[in-house]
Design an enzyme around this catalytic site. Structure first.
Site, PDB file in Angstrom:
ATOM      1  N   ALA A  14     -13.126  31.162  -0.124  1.00  0.00           N
ATOM      2  CA  ALA A  14     -12.648  30.491   1.087  1.00  0.00           C
ATOM      3  C   ALA A  14     -11.698  29.333   0.827  1.00  0.00           C
ATOM      4  O   ALA A  14     -11.223  28.717   1.777  1.00  0.00           O
ATOM      5  CB  ALA A  14     -13.850  29.994   1.892  1.00  0.00           C
ATOM      6  N   SER A  15     -11.404  29.013  -0.424  1.00  0.00           N
ATOM      7  CA  SER A  15     -10.670  27.782  -0.703  1.00  0.00           C
ATOM      8  C   SER A  15      -9.179  27.886  -0.412  1.00  0.00           C
ATOM      9  O   SER A  15      -8.539  26.883  -0.070  1.00  0.00           O
ATOM     10  CB  SER A  15     -10.886  27.347  -2.156  1.00  0.00           C
ATOM     11  OG  SER A  15     -10.466  28.353  -3.052  1.00  0.00           O
ATOM     12  N   GLY A  17      -5.588  30.793   0.607  1.00  0.00           N
ATOM     13  CA  GLY A  17      -5.091  32.099   1.010  1.00  0.00           C
ATOM     14  C   GLY A  17      -5.812  32.718   2.177  1.00  0.00           C
ATOM     15  O   GLY A  17      -6.033  32.084   3.220  1.00  0.00           O
ATOM     16  N   ASP A  63     -20.067  30.635  -7.329  1.00  0.00           N
ATOM     17  CA  ASP A  63     -19.344  31.574  -8.173  1.00  0.00           C
ATOM     18  C   ASP A  63     -20.001  32.933  -7.953  1.00  0.00           C
ATOM     19  O   ASP A  63     -21.136  33.156  -8.394  1.00  0.00           O
ATOM     20  CB  ASP A  63     -19.448  31.144  -9.637  1.00  0.00           C
ATOM     21  CG  ASP A  63     -18.701  32.062 -10.592  1.00  0.00           C
ATOM     22  OD1 ASP A  63     -18.336  33.185 -10.175  1.00  0.00           O
ATOM     23  OD2 ASP A  63     -18.516  31.672 -11.757  1.00  0.00           O
ATOM     24  N   ASN A  90     -14.590  38.129   0.727  1.00  0.00           N
ATOM     25  CA  ASN A  90     -13.166  38.000   0.442  1.00  0.00           C
ATOM     26  C   ASN A  90     -12.871  37.698  -1.023  1.00  0.00           C
ATOM     27  O   ASN A  90     -11.772  37.972  -1.494  1.00  0.00           O
ATOM     28  CB  ASN A  90     -12.578  36.896   1.327  1.00  0.00           C
ATOM     29  CG  ASN A  90     -11.166  36.537   0.939  1.00  0.00           C
ATOM     30  OD1 ASN A  90     -10.246  37.333   1.084  1.00  0.00           O
ATOM     31  ND2 ASN A  90     -10.977  35.327   0.422  1.00  0.00           N
ATOM     32  N   TYR A 159      -8.184  46.925 -11.991  1.00  0.00           N
ATOM     33  CA  TYR A 159      -8.377  46.292 -10.692  1.00  0.00           C
ATOM     34  C   TYR A 159      -8.536  47.358  -9.613  1.00  0.00           C
ATOM     35  O   TYR A 159      -9.435  47.275  -8.770  1.00  0.00           O
ATOM     36  CB  TYR A 159      -7.185  45.390 -10.384  1.00  0.00           C
ATOM     37  CG  TYR A 159      -7.188  44.776  -9.011  1.00  0.00           C
ATOM     38  CD1 TYR A 159      -8.101  43.791  -8.661  1.00  0.00           C
ATOM     39  CD2 TYR A 159      -6.234  45.164  -8.059  1.00  0.00           C
ATOM     40  CE1 TYR A 159      -8.089  43.215  -7.402  1.00  0.00           C
ATOM     41  CE2 TYR A 159      -6.214  44.593  -6.802  1.00  0.00           C
ATOM     42  CZ  TYR A 159      -7.143  43.623  -6.473  1.00  0.00           C
ATOM     43  OH  TYR A 159      -7.124  43.055  -5.217  1.00  0.00           O
ATOM     44  N   LYS A 163     -11.675  48.245  -7.002  1.00  0.00           N
ATOM     45  CA  LYS A 163     -11.492  48.294  -5.554  1.00  0.00           C
ATOM     46  C   LYS A 163     -11.776  49.690  -4.982  1.00  0.00           C
ATOM     47  O   LYS A 163     -12.187  49.814  -3.823  1.00  0.00           O
ATOM     48  CB  LYS A 163     -10.084  47.830  -5.190  1.00  0.00           C
ATOM     49  CG  LYS A 163      -9.874  46.332  -5.420  1.00  0.00           C
ATOM     50  CD  LYS A 163     -10.809  45.494  -4.553  1.00  0.00           C
ATOM     51  CE  LYS A 163     -10.478  44.021  -4.602  1.00  0.00           C
ATOM     52  NZ  LYS A 163     -11.271  43.226  -3.643  1.00  0.00           N
ATOM     53  N   VAL A 194       0.193  40.569   0.223  1.00  0.00           N
ATOM     54  CA  VAL A 194      -0.041  39.381   1.034  1.00  0.00           C
ATOM     55  C   VAL A 194       0.531  38.185   0.270  1.00  0.00           C
ATOM     56  O   VAL A 194       0.312  38.041  -0.932  1.00  0.00           O
ATOM     57  CB  VAL A 194      -1.540  39.160   1.302  1.00  0.00           C
ATOM     58  CG1 VAL A 194      -1.746  37.981   2.247  1.00  0.00           C
ATOM     59  CG2 VAL A 194      -2.174  40.423   1.875  1.00  0.00           C
ATOM     60  N   THR A 196       0.183  35.124  -1.016  1.00  0.00           N
ATOM     61  CA  THR A 196      -0.808  34.113  -1.407  1.00  0.00           C
ATOM     62  C   THR A 196      -0.564  33.754  -2.872  1.00  0.00           C
ATOM     63  O   THR A 196       0.415  34.192  -3.479  1.00  0.00           O
ATOM     64  CB  THR A 196      -2.240  34.647  -1.239  1.00  0.00           C
ATOM     65  OG1 THR A 196      -2.446  35.714  -2.190  1.00  0.00           O
ATOM     66  CG2 THR A 196      -2.493  35.167   0.169  1.00  0.00           C
TER      67      THR A 196
END
Length: 251
Positions: A14-15, A17, A63, A90, A159, A163, A194, A196
């Site tokens: 949540a920090s 992007g 974490d 997220n 990655y 996903k 996106v 970010t």
């Protein structure tokens, strides 16, 4: 979104992007949002910025690659808010090494954050909902287009594998929830590019800027708007996965 006013949403990663944009949107709709990340300073700054909005934002250090952090976080949420009504998974991570140069530690960290941590947050969120008789809760997995196709990019193969697992988990959870005869729903949202910090960390600033300047990219707010759309659907409507590309993105 009226039925979500005053209810509790957990947002991981949540920090910055997408996560920060989602927190902003849900607080604007009057939700009690728990924003979780390894670095809580930026979440706390956002909470201070949003203090006069209809909802609220609480910063929690977590974490998601560490089981104990997740369990402690859910204990804190239970103590402070009673439990979770919506969980937006997220948090995600990637490394730029290809399959033949990557390390087991990097692979394990990607799986721990992108899959195992997501599953544990989901398990605990659903348990919280069911224990309190919440029958209209929502799980949302922030996935990626790389969870649905493999593009020719060496840096994305493992990655993508992590996903693809999220795609399978999303459908598996849908089936489990249906078997339980609950109206708790699960949805995925799978964006393309996106704008970010994600690609900056992955490719470096110069290459990321070239990518972002090559098309009109999805913005974090676009993602937040789609998450609000998922939450706004009536409980008999299962939005299973939103695939969200920039119009100009080729794959």
């Amino acid at each position: 979104m009226n039925r979500w006013t005053g209810r509790v949403a957990l947002v991981t990663g949540a920090s910055v992007g997408i996560g920060a944009a989602v927190c902003r949107a849900l607080v604007a709709h009057g939700m009690k949002v728990v924003g979780a990340a390894r670095n809580v300073d930026k979440i706390q700054a956002l909470a201070d910025e949003l203090k006069d909005h209809p909802g609220s934002l609480m910063a929690v250090r977590c974490d998601v690659s560490k089981d104990a952090d997740i369990m402690d976080m859910f204990a804190d949420i239970k103590r402070m808010h009673g439990g979770v009504d919506a969980c937006i998974n997220n948090a995600g991570i990637s490394y730029s090494q290809n399959l033949l140069e990557g390390t087991p530690d990097q692979w394990r960290e990607m799986m721990n954050v992108n899959v195992v941590g997501l599953c544990l947050c989901t398990r605990e969120a659903v348990a919280s909902m069911r224990a309190r008789g919440v029958d209209d809760g929502q799980i949302i997995h922030v996935n990626t287009m790389s969870g649905h196709r493999v593009i020719p990019s060496n840096a994305s193969y493992f990655y993508a594998a992590s996903k693809f697992a999220v795609t399978a988990v999303t459908e598996g959870l849908r089936q489990e929830l249906r078997e339980l005869k609950t109206n708790i729903r699960v949805a995925g949202i799978s964006p393309g590019v996106v704008e970010t910090d994600f690609h900056i960390h992955l490719k470096g600033d110069v290459e990321a800027r070239k990518l972002y300047e090559s098309m009109e990219c999805i913005q974090p707010k676009d993602m937040a708007d789609s998450i609000v759309h998922i939450l706004s659907a009536p409980k008999h409507v299962q939005i299973h996965d939103i695939l969200l590309r920039p119009t100009q993105q080729p794959l």
